[in-house]
Write an enzyme that holds these catalytic residues in place. Sequence first.
Site, PDB file in Angstrom:
ATOM      1  N   ASN A 190     -61.401 -15.586 -21.150  1.00 18.02           N
ATOM      2  CA  ASN A 190     -60.687 -16.993 -22.350  1.00 18.02           C
ATOM      3  C   ASN A 190     -61.225 -15.494 -23.376  1.00 18.02           C
ATOM      4  O   ASN A 190     -61.387 -15.059 -24.091  1.00 18.02           O
ATOM      5  CB  ASN A 190     -61.674 -18.147 -22.060  1.00 18.02           C
ATOM      6  N   ASP A 191     -62.802 -17.037 -23.961  1.00 23.90           N
ATOM      7  CA  ASP A 191     -63.398 -15.865 -25.173  1.00 23.90           C
ATOM      8  C   ASP A 191     -62.972 -13.898 -26.018  1.00 23.90           C
ATOM      9  O   ASP A 191     -63.705 -13.484 -24.631  1.00 23.90           O
ATOM     10  CB  ASP A 191     -64.891 -15.463 -25.548  1.00 23.90           C
TER      11      ASP A 191
ATOM     12  N   GLN B 114     -64.469 -12.644 -22.212  1.00 29.43           N
ATOM     13  CA  GLN B 114     -64.845 -13.732 -21.007  1.00 29.43           C
ATOM     14  C   GLN B 114     -63.638 -12.695 -19.501  1.00 29.43           C
ATOM     15  O   GLN B 114     -62.058 -13.118 -19.928  1.00 29.43           O
ATOM     16  CB  GLN B 114     -64.960 -14.515 -21.873  1.00 29.43           C
TER      17      GLN B 114
ATOM     18  N   PHE C 104     -72.072 -14.428 -20.409  1.00 32.01           N
ATOM     19  CA  PHE C 104     -71.076 -15.590 -20.991  1.00 32.01           C
ATOM     20  C   PHE C 104     -70.687 -14.589 -22.766  1.00 32.01           C
ATOM     21  O   PHE C 104     -71.730 -13.233 -22.813  1.00 32.01           O
ATOM     22  CB  PHE C 104     -72.015 -17.406 -21.356  1.00 32.01           C
ATOM     23  N   SER C 105     -70.677 -14.660 -23.838  1.00 25.84           N
ATOM     24  CA  SER C 105     -69.949 -14.490 -24.660  1.00 25.84           C
ATOM     25  C   SER C 105     -71.481 -14.413 -25.659  1.00 25.84           C
ATOM     26  O   SER C 105     -72.129 -14.265 -25.423  1.00 25.84           O
ATOM     27  CB  SER C 105     -69.348 -15.933 -25.371  1.00 25.84           C
TER      28      SER C 105
ATOM     29  N   ARG D 210     -76.227 -20.414 -27.051  1.00 26.38           N
ATOM     30  CA  ARG D 210     -75.080 -19.288 -26.978  1.00 26.38           C
ATOM     31  C   ARG D 210     -74.347 -19.068 -27.629  1.00 26.38           C
ATOM     32  O   ARG D 210     -74.277 -19.559 -28.607  1.00 26.38           O
ATOM     33  CB  ARG D 210     -74.312 -19.725 -24.825  1.00 26.38           C
ATOM     34  N   ASP D 211     -73.937 -17.682 -27.360  1.00 23.47           N
ATOM     35  CA  ASP D 211     -72.688 -16.954 -27.915  1.00 23.47           C
ATOM     36  C   ASP D 211     -73.262 -16.436 -28.429  1.00 23.47           C
ATOM     37  O   ASP D 211     -73.044 -16.324 -30.231  1.00 23.47           O
ATOM     38  CB  ASP D 211     -71.121 -17.623 -28.619  1.00 23.47           C
TER      39      ASP D 211
ATOM     40  N   GLU E 157     -69.623 -23.787 -30.826  1.00 26.37           N
ATOM     41  CA  GLU E 157     -69.551 -22.102 -29.571  1.00 26.37           C
ATOM     42  C   GLU E 157     -69.086 -20.908 -30.549  1.00 26.37           C
ATOM     43  O   GLU E 157     -68.076 -21.315 -31.560  1.00 26.37           O
ATOM     44  CB  GLU E 157     -68.715 -22.474 -28.711  1.00 26.37           C
TER      45      GLU E 157
ATOM     46  N   TRP F 219     -59.381 -24.968 -24.360  1.00 27.55           N
ATOM     47  CA  TRP F 219     -59.858 -25.734 -23.329  1.00 27.55           C
ATOM     48  C   TRP F 219     -59.506 -26.772 -22.528  1.00 27.55           C
ATOM     49  O   TRP F 219     -59.448 -27.615 -21.066  1.00 27.55           O
ATOM     50  CB  TRP F 219     -61.497 -25.944 -23.377  1.00 27.55           C
TER      51      TRP F 219
HETATM   52  C1  FRU Z   1     -66.356 -20.924 -25.993  1.00 31.22           C
HETATM   53  C2  FRU Z   1     -67.052 -20.649 -24.535  1.00 31.22           C
HETATM   54  C3  FRU Z   1     -68.687 -20.031 -24.730  1.00 31.22           C
HETATM   55  C4  FRU Z   1     -68.811 -19.919 -23.303  1.00 31.22           C
HETATM   56  C5  FRU Z   1     -67.976 -18.770 -23.077  1.00 31.22           C
HETATM   57  C6  FRU Z   1     -67.820 -19.172 -21.967  1.00 31.22           C
HETATM   58  O1  FRU Z   1     -64.685 -20.706 -24.696  1.00 31.22           O
HETATM   59  O2  FRU Z   1     -67.861 -21.881 -24.201  1.00 31.22           O
HETATM   60  O3  FRU Z   1     -69.461 -20.964 -25.761  1.00 31.22           O
HETATM   61  O4  FRU Z   1     -70.015 -18.331 -23.839  1.00 31.22           O
HETATM   62  O5  FRU Z   1     -66.992 -19.484 -23.354  1.00 31.22           O
HETATM   63  O6  FRU Z   1     -67.116 -18.772 -20.635  1.00 31.22           O
END
Ligand code: FRU
Length: 469
Positions: A18-19, A35, A75-76, A140-141, A190, A273
């Site tokens: 993902n990210d 990710q 995570f991110s 987060r992030d 996010e 998502w």
């Molecule tokens: C965004 C997210 C972030 C998180 C990550 C987890 O797509 O939900 O907020 O850190 O993906 O994989």
Amino acid sequence: MSQPRPLLHFTPPAHWLNDPNGLVYQNGEYHLFYQHHPHSLTPGPMHWGHAVSHDLLRWEHLPIALAPDEHGMIFSGSAVVDENNTAGFGANALLALYTAHKEPGHLETQCLAFSLDGGRAWTKYAGNPVLPNPGLRDFRDPKVFWHADGWVMCLAAGREILFYTSPNLKDWTRAGSFAPQEIPRAAVLETPDLFELPVGSSRQMRWALTLGINSGAPAGGSGSCYFVGGFDGFTFTPETFGWMNYGPDFYAPQTWNNAPNARRICLGWMNNWQYAAQTPASEWRGMFSIPRELTLVESEAGISLAQNPIVEVNARRRKTFAMRGRTFQPGEYPLNGEQAAAWDVEAEIALGAADCFGFRIGASTDEETILFCDVAAQTINVNRARSGQVNFHKDFATIHSAPLPGGGMVALRILFDYNSVEVFVQNGRVVLSESIFPAAQAHKLTFFVAGGALTVKNLKVFQLQTEAL
Ligand code: FRU
């Protein structure tokens, strides 16, 4: 049969992506972390996958950089070059700031890791977490960058963006916060990013804050938006708001720190998502957008953020089919009639008597993606209802619509790379990004006009290839 891959879009070696994370440039290398769940095609305990590139298009996969530990899943987050050794790990160390996510309980803290060998080997900081959780969910992030005389972190915290400052990347002090008004009610924020750019070719500067919002984006589900405004080192003051994408598939955008020549290059996850874990896949799942260069442009709507494919894409173009100043009557025009895995189109069209025009991209009328301009409604639309496999989720087979800014001329740049379509309208002021799952690997391109005549001022069609010429 192995799962086919796009020509120019980044995909993971295997399994889930993902990210984009930790985008940073150092010593001729663009680093891309992401990710990654390296054991399955669905999300799970997240790791940071890693790849490097010299031109942002051809990537070398490297071993996984960060794996889950006692603080949680990785995570991110982002990465910086510590030129002046502020953190004490060494001058020019690469530092990653990421969220550690712990289940059960959804506890999120911010952690630090460093590399002294150009990002190959990573060590987690013994004093983690560097930013404990203050009692917030969805905390987060971290996106970290150098500003004036210290480090700034932007962090998503529920429906707010929080700013922190630090002299050394280890001790963080809370600064301001920004709670956007334009965000749909149910959305969580996010992956924030914040950077400064000149306005057009002027000497005026503004800050752009980009965000992922989940959910309630224009095409449904998760999506990306931006604010243009001011940042004083502590807090952000918005002037204008816009969506980075009117299609469904562009999420968690992040830009490279330290890119040469003051370029601001952005990458997004081409997924949503809503259905990301259900898309057709057998070996790998998830990919990134084409890297996009970001600029600020002045328009009737104020200052807006424009996105255009990086110029490096042009080195992958071959075989031009071009025309200028030709008037088309209603009908279908198969252009050069050839089939290719990837197309790059530039078109400048004068709106005449036609009420609809566009491009069909596909193997046949049974499997095609249609891009069209509805002249009366002043919209640019993508219809992927017959684009290939669509039945894996009820919200996939849809038409997405973007407002068409400006007057009688339409400028389009279309990148079609086997399993995606990215449309950059009016020099990137409006963008539609779409994933598709066609069965065919080669596609032809047809131009069509309906309801009246129309003049193509300029049309260039290229096939794209994996290697530079
Ligand atoms: C965004 C997210 C972030 C998180 C990550 C987890 O797509 O939900 O907020 O850190 O993906 O994989």
